[in-house]
Design an enzyme around this catalytic site. Sequence first.
Site, short mmCIF file in Angstrom:
data_model
loop_
_atom_site.label_atom_id
_atom_site.label_comp_id
_atom_site.label_asym_id
_atom_site.label_seq_id
_atom_site.Cartn_x
_atom_site.Cartn_y
_atom_site.Cartn_z
N SER A 114 0.24 -1.60 -0.17
CA SER A 114 -0.35 0.00 -0.28
C SER A 114 0.61 1.40 -0.13
CB SER A 114 -0.45 0.01 1.00
OG SER A 114 -0.24 0.18 2.30
N ILE A 130 3.13 4.84 -0.44
CA ILE A 130 3.93 4.86 -0.63
C ILE A 130 4.97 3.75 -1.25
CG2 ILE A 130 6.37 6.03 -0.83
CD1 ILE A 130 5.37 7.69 1.45
N ASP A 178 6.87 -10.31 8.00
CA ASP A 178 7.35 -9.90 9.01
C ASP A 178 8.60 -9.28 9.25
OD1 ASP A 178 7.14 -8.37 11.42
OD2 ASP A 178 6.36 -9.13 12.75
N ASN A 227 11.87 0.36 2.69
CA ASN A 227 10.61 1.74 2.46
C ASN A 227 9.73 1.43 3.40
OD1 ASN A 227 8.24 3.14 1.39
ND2 ASN A 227 7.60 1.51 1.49
N TYR A 248 8.38 6.97 16.16
CA TYR A 248 8.18 7.62 14.64
C TYR A 248 9.35 8.76 14.92
CZ TYR A 248 6.97 8.09 10.18
OH TYR A 248 7.37 7.70 8.92
N LYS A 279 12.86 7.99 12.66
CA LYS A 279 13.02 8.24 11.14
C LYS A 279 14.90 9.24 11.47
CE LYS A 279 10.16 6.07 9.02
NZ LYS A 279 10.76 5.54 7.65
N THR A 316 -1.98 8.63 2.22
CA THR A 316 -2.02 6.47 3.12
C THR A 316 -2.33 6.36 3.95
OG1 THR A 316 0.07 6.64 4.46
CG2 THR A 316 0.80 6.94 1.25
N1 LIG Z 1 2.35 9.07 4.69
C1 LIG Z 1 3.09 9.46 5.39
O1 LIG Z 1 2.86 11.02 5.49
C2 LIG Z 1 4.94 9.74 5.08
C3 LIG Z 1 5.39 10.70 5.98
C4 LIG Z 1 7.11 9.70 5.01
C5 LIG Z 1 7.56 9.31 5.33
N2 LIG Z 1 6.38 8.07 5.69
C6 LIG Z 1 7.41 6.55 4.96
O2 LIG Z 1 6.72 6.02 4.06
C7 LIG Z 1 6.83 4.31 4.16
C8 LIG Z 1 5.09 3.67 3.90
O3 LIG Z 1 4.39 4.62 4.61
P1 LIG Z 1 3.50 4.51 3.98
O4 LIG Z 1 2.47 5.81 4.56
O5 LIG Z 1 3.28 3.98 1.97
O6 LIG Z 1 2.35 3.64 4.89
P2 LIG Z 1 1.07 2.35 4.70
O7 LIG Z 1 0.55 2.55 3.41
O8 LIG Z 1 1.00 2.23 5.88
O9 LIG Z 1 2.43 1.58 4.02
C9 LIG Z 1 3.32 0.65 5.04
C10 LIG Z 1 3.94 -0.58 4.38
O10 LIG Z 1 4.77 -1.17 4.85
C11 LIG Z 1 4.72 -2.21 5.65
N3 LIG Z 1 4.60 -3.10 6.93
C12 LIG Z 1 4.55 -1.75 7.96
N4 LIG Z 1 4.93 -2.60 8.85
C13 LIG Z 1 5.94 -3.61 8.47
C14 LIG Z 1 6.45 -5.04 9.14
N5 LIG Z 1 6.75 -4.83 9.46
N6 LIG Z 1 6.80 -5.95 8.41
C15 LIG Z 1 6.31 -6.47 6.39
N7 LIG Z 1 6.08 -4.99 6.05
C16 LIG Z 1 5.49 -4.30 6.73
C17 LIG Z 1 2.98 -2.58 5.29
O11 LIG Z 1 2.21 -3.96 4.56
P3 LIG Z 1 1.53 -4.39 6.20
O12 LIG Z 1 -0.13 -3.71 5.18
O13 LIG Z 1 1.21 -5.79 4.91
O14 LIG Z 1 1.56 -4.56 7.18
C18 LIG Z 1 2.65 -1.21 3.89
O15 LIG Z 1 3.32 -2.28 2.98
C19 LIG Z 1 7.08 4.25 5.85
O16 LIG Z 1 8.54 4.29 5.69
C20 LIG Z 1 6.50 5.03 6.30
O17 LIG Z 1 7.41 5.53 7.91
C21 LIG Z 1 5.31 7.92 6.29
#
Ligand SMILES: NC(=O)c1ccc[n+]([C@@H]2O[C@H](COP(=O)([O-])OP(=O)(O)OC[C@H]3O[C@@H](n4cnc5c(N)ncnc54)[C@H](OP(=O)(O)O)[C@@H]3O)[C@@H](O)[C@H]2O)c1
Length: 274
Positions: free
Chosen positions: A16, A18, A62, A87, A152, A156, A187
Amino acid sequence: MAVQGRQLALVTGASSGIGLELARCCAESGFDLVIAADEPQIYDVASKLRAAGRQVEAVEADLATTEGVDQLVAATNGRAVDALLANAGRGLGDAFLDQKFDRIRRVIDTNVTGTLYLLHRVGRAMRESGSGRILITGSIAGFLPGTYQAVYNGTKALLDSFAFALRAELKDSGVTVTCLMPGATETDFFERADMLDTKVGTEKKQSPAEVARLGFEAMMKGEGDVVTGWNNKLRAAIAHLMPSGALAEMHRKQAGPGTAKPGQERGPSHPARR
Ligand SMILES: NC(=O)c1ccc[n+]([C@@H]2O[C@H](COP(=O)([O-])OP(=O)(O)OC[C@H]3O[C@@H](n4cnc5c(N)ncnc54)[C@H](OP(=O)(O)O)[C@@H]3O)[C@@H](O)[C@H]2O)c1
């Protein structure tokens, strides 16, 4: 079996947000893929990406555990990884002392320990072969003391810093390291972090497709980092100028429970919320 001449990208957190968009960027650019996430949804993503003609291996593991990372590396079947997009990550809102410690540990184990272990394993092979591209998803949150998201933001901060250090260590090795530093992005992240009653969790955010495209392009150019969008560049610049205490107070207004505008709070809908 690998098609000769095709490069392989490994993308974590590709089910899902990014990571899904990063995987799409890789597929559109001709990479075969190994994609990973923690839930079975990753298999649906793989089917869709295969429809675009790429070879795609999905791994449900995991990545907060060394066993999960080993399982992911094993899925490459000894094929060289040309691009590693580390990521996967998760957040956690609320006051530190009100958070459950097992959830705190999960954030650290996923964002830091699992990510570094994966980088260690794949990075060594890249250094040995003298080529490779690494993209690490950090965040502009790493520049800010994260009041009500303290752990968190700390994870980062580590990744943002680590990415530049690893890049410097790998200078002249043929391996590049790029840090993708998004700001708030639309997201499932905020829902999973229990932040749907906060200002940052409910206000308009950048699209994950745009964030991923900027990150992918920076990785392909071998750039050191990319802060996505002008608003975030401005926020990052301010973060470097303001005292930490003031930044921590600013963060309270964004991430504090109950800071969402009245009527904008949202309820949970994602099945993975836990
Ligand atoms: N959204 C923001 O505002 C934002 C801003 C800056 C940075 N980020 C960073 O961007 C990255 C992606 O986040 P996102 O915003 O795209 O959120 P997201 O849609 O919740 O995606 C997170 C992804 O990481 C996977 N994941 C989480 N824990 C895991 C684990 N223990 N083992 C395997 N997979 C795992 C999830 O898989 P499952 O669904 O299968 O658990 C999902 O595919 C993260 O590192 C986040 O810190 C996000």
